[in-house]
Design a protein around this motif. Structure first.
Motif, short mmCIF file in Angstrom:
data_model
loop_
_atom_site.label_atom_id
_atom_site.label_comp_id
_atom_site.label_asym_id
_atom_site.label_seq_id
_atom_site.Cartn_x
_atom_site.Cartn_y
_atom_site.Cartn_z
N ALA A 1 1.16 -1.26 -0.16
CA ALA A 1 -0.20 -0.27 0.25
C ALA A 1 0.74 0.95 0.54
N ALA A 2 2.12 1.06 0.79
CA ALA A 2 2.80 2.54 0.99
C ALA A 2 3.80 2.91 -0.68
N LEU A 3 3.46 1.92 -1.33
CA LEU A 3 4.01 2.11 -3.30
C LEU A 3 2.88 3.16 -4.63
N ILE A 4 1.49 2.85 -3.26
CA ILE A 4 0.33 2.99 -4.34
C ILE A 4 1.21 4.85 -5.21
N ASP B 1 -5.21 -7.72 -8.29
CA ASP B 1 -5.97 -8.55 -6.53
C ASP B 1 -4.75 -8.14 -5.90
N ALA B 2 -3.50 -7.71 -6.01
CA ALA B 2 -2.87 -6.91 -5.52
C ALA B 2 -2.22 -5.95 -5.16
N LEU B 3 -3.08 -5.61 -6.89
CA LEU B 3 -2.64 -3.93 -7.10
C LEU B 3 -3.90 -2.69 -6.40
N PHE B 4 -5.14 -3.61 -6.43
CA PHE B 4 -6.40 -3.08 -6.18
C PHE B 4 -6.63 -3.29 -4.53
N SER B 5 -6.00 -3.83 -4.04
CA SER B 5 -6.24 -4.10 -2.39
C SER B 5 -5.37 -3.14 -1.84
N ALA B 6 -3.82 -3.22 -2.50
CA ALA B 6 -2.92 -2.34 -1.82
C ALA B 6 -3.93 -0.23 -1.83
N ALA B 7 -3.86 -0.62 -3.07
CA ALA B 7 -4.63 1.05 -3.27
C ALA B 7 -6.17 1.53 -2.47
N ALA B 8 -6.95 0.64 -1.88
CA ALA B 8 -7.71 0.83 -1.08
C ALA B 8 -7.52 0.65 0.32
N ARG B 9 -6.33 0.21 0.56
CA ARG B 9 -5.88 0.43 1.97
C ARG B 9 -5.04 1.95 2.23
N ALA B 10 -4.66 2.01 0.37
CA ALA B 10 -4.04 3.40 0.59
C ALA B 10 -5.42 4.61 1.80
N ALA C 1 -5.86 -4.33 -16.17
CA ALA C 1 -4.32 -3.65 -15.30
C ALA C 1 -3.49 -4.70 -14.58
N ARG C 2 -2.87 -3.86 -15.18
CA ARG C 2 -1.21 -4.64 -14.62
C ARG C 2 -0.40 -4.16 -13.78
N GLY C 3 0.35 -3.38 -13.00
CA GLY C 3 1.76 -3.45 -12.22
C GLY C 3 2.28 -3.48 -12.90
N PRO C 4 3.37 -3.16 -11.93
CA PRO C 4 4.58 -3.10 -12.62
C PRO C 4 5.35 -3.86 -12.65
N GLN D 1 -9.25 5.35 -11.96
CA GLN D 1 -8.91 6.05 -13.02
C GLN D 1 -7.64 6.21 -13.20
N LEU D 2 -6.53 5.90 -13.11
CA LEU D 2 -5.25 5.81 -14.14
C LEU D 2 -5.17 4.83 -14.93
N CYS D 3 -5.70 4.00 -13.93
CA CYS D 3 -6.50 2.19 -15.25
C CYS D 3 -6.70 2.94 -16.27
N ALA D 4 -7.80 2.95 -16.40
CA ALA D 4 -8.91 4.15 -17.06
C ALA D 4 -8.00 4.61 -18.52
N ALA D 5 -7.59 5.99 -17.69
CA ALA D 5 -6.56 6.59 -18.50
C ALA D 5 -6.06 5.60 -19.40
#
Length: 440
Positions: free
Chosen positions: A17-20, A63-72, A51-54, A80-84
């Protein structure tokens, strides 16, 4: 885009989550694209962006990407970034992209002020038509937001897709309210095609597609037998590993593409009808005058209709008189476990939570403030009662069973179900007219 491998921005953090914040600042998402094909020809008609992260980082997979964003607490910005990014990359691919681009976004995220990046790509000229996918839960959780966003999508020339249809009764119940251009059959239907639930779902979807011109797509196709089953269930398009796994757009180079594939034209005013429920109902129906006993009897008729429609029914109402609410709520609560969704709008205070009926406080004033409305919508059900005080005596009312009118009335009621704290953000039309709203 983030480089492959473990980026320096991903080092030194135990909690993803700290990486978001870093990921958002670097716009470090890399969407993959999965082909969608015409089942009769095998030609590609579109792609779905996933969507995929780095790559190689703890945020690579969704799963990990959006879970981390929710916690952050940054899920809307990530969504919105993924859509853009999905739309930008496909736009810059030029003629290399198929005519339709599908992408997922949560209505709660799109209901926030649009980021400059997302607004810019939404309003840019693109060689494809964008198709926003959502699930039935999106409408149940954020009704006003989703209808507002649906209008945005249609106004900018896009289309709507209802995903995972058949996985929950809500998907079939909300079909008439959303009227998506694309209906995506949940993959479990292919695995059990002769089950009564599968047959019923396919029949309801087929009837809706016949009436509205929607396209039907089957998900999870892995074999030629799945293709035959999908077509038997009414699907004309398909998606699954048989046709290709998610990958970069250039992986599709050389494959046949149907450049003429299209969905029903956009209808910008469908989801935000003008006027009031009574005004809409009276357009094609003569209003009548009766007394309160007549209104009560007709209310009972509509509630009986809802009970008969069962798990695929949506029941919506609005009332200005608290006494009406006290009479309605016990009856609606008794229906709540038999129908897909119930919701009412009335003067405060509303019943204390938890309550099986979704409730919202009616805004004060306005032409609709004096109208009592009850609507029942389902795959094969449409009925609405709209009443208002007669200037002289009694009650003026309209009872309509015309699907287009009933659906418009129901959309009006759905948009009023969000509380003041959940009111939808300005539409993209408002944002375009007022560029300062982008940053607010």
């Amino acid at each position: 885009m983030a480089p492959k491998g473990r980026s320096a921005g991903c080092e030194g953090h135990d909690d993803p989550a700290a990486l978001i914040p870093w990921l958002l600042a670097e716009r470090a998402v890399s969407p993959l694209y999965q082909p969608i094909v015409d089942l009769s020809t095998g030609n590609i008609v579109g792609v779905e962006a996933l969507a995929r992260g780095p790559a190689g980082s703890p945020l690579e997979f969704p799963d990990a990407l959006f879970s981390a964003a929710a916690r952050a607490g940054m899920m809307p910005l990530l969504d919105q970034l993924c859509a853009a990014r999905a739309m930008e990359i496909a736009r810059d691919a030029g003629e290399g992209v198929p005519p339709l681009l599908f992408f997922n976004a949560e209505p709660a995220a799109l209901n926030q002020p649009y980021t400059p990046d997302l607004l810019a790509v939404v309003l840019s000229e693109r060689p494809y038509r964008a198709v926003l996918e959502f699930t039935e839960r999106a409408l149940a959780d954020h009704p006003a937001a989703l209808l507002n966003i649906a209008a945005d999508v249609q106004w900018t020339g896009g289309a709507l897709a209802l995903d995972d249809v058949g996985a929950d009764p809500l998907s079939l119940a909300f079909l008439p309210l959303i009227e998506p251009e694309m209906i995506k059959l949940d993959m479990h239907l292919l695995r059990d095609p002769y089950a009564p639930g599968t047959v019923a779902t396919a029949a309801i979807v087929g009837a809706h597609a016949e009436r509205t011109g929607a396209m039907v797509l089957a998900e999870g196709i892995e074999s030629e037998q799945d293709v035959a089953t999908a077509r038997a269930l009414g699907a004309r398009w398909g998606q699954g590993w048989l046709f290709g796994r998610p990958g970069p757009l250039d992986a599709l180079v050389g494959r046949p593409v149907d450049r003429h594939a299209q969905l029903r034209p956009p209808r910008p005013k469908l989801h935000l009808p003008d006027g009031t429920p009574f005004g809409i109902a009276a357009v094609r129906n003569h209003s009548r005058t009766g007394d309160q006993s007549m209104i009560d009897a007709l209310t009972g008729y509509l509630l009986s209709t809802a009970a008969e429609a069962g798990s695929h029914a949506v029941v919506l109402g609005a009332y200005p008189d608290p006494a009406v609410g006290r009479a309605w709520l016990p009856r609606l609560a008794s229906l709540a476990d038999r129908v897909a969704f119930t919701g009412v709008v009335g003067p405060g205070p509303i019943a204390a939570a938890p309550h099986p009926v979704r409730m919202a406080v009616a805004p004060a004033g306005g032409p609709a403030a004096t109208e009592t409305v009850l609507a029942v919508v389902g795959p094969h059900t449409a009925a609405a009662l709209c009443a208002r005080p007669d200037p002289d005596d009694g009650v003026d009312f309209v009872l309509t069973h015309e699907p287009d009118l009933v659906h418009a009335i129901a959309r009006m009621l759905m948009r009023r179900l969000d509380t003041a704290a959940e009111r939808p953000a300005p539409t993209v039309i408002d944002r375009w007219a007022d560029p300062a709203a982008v940053a607010r």
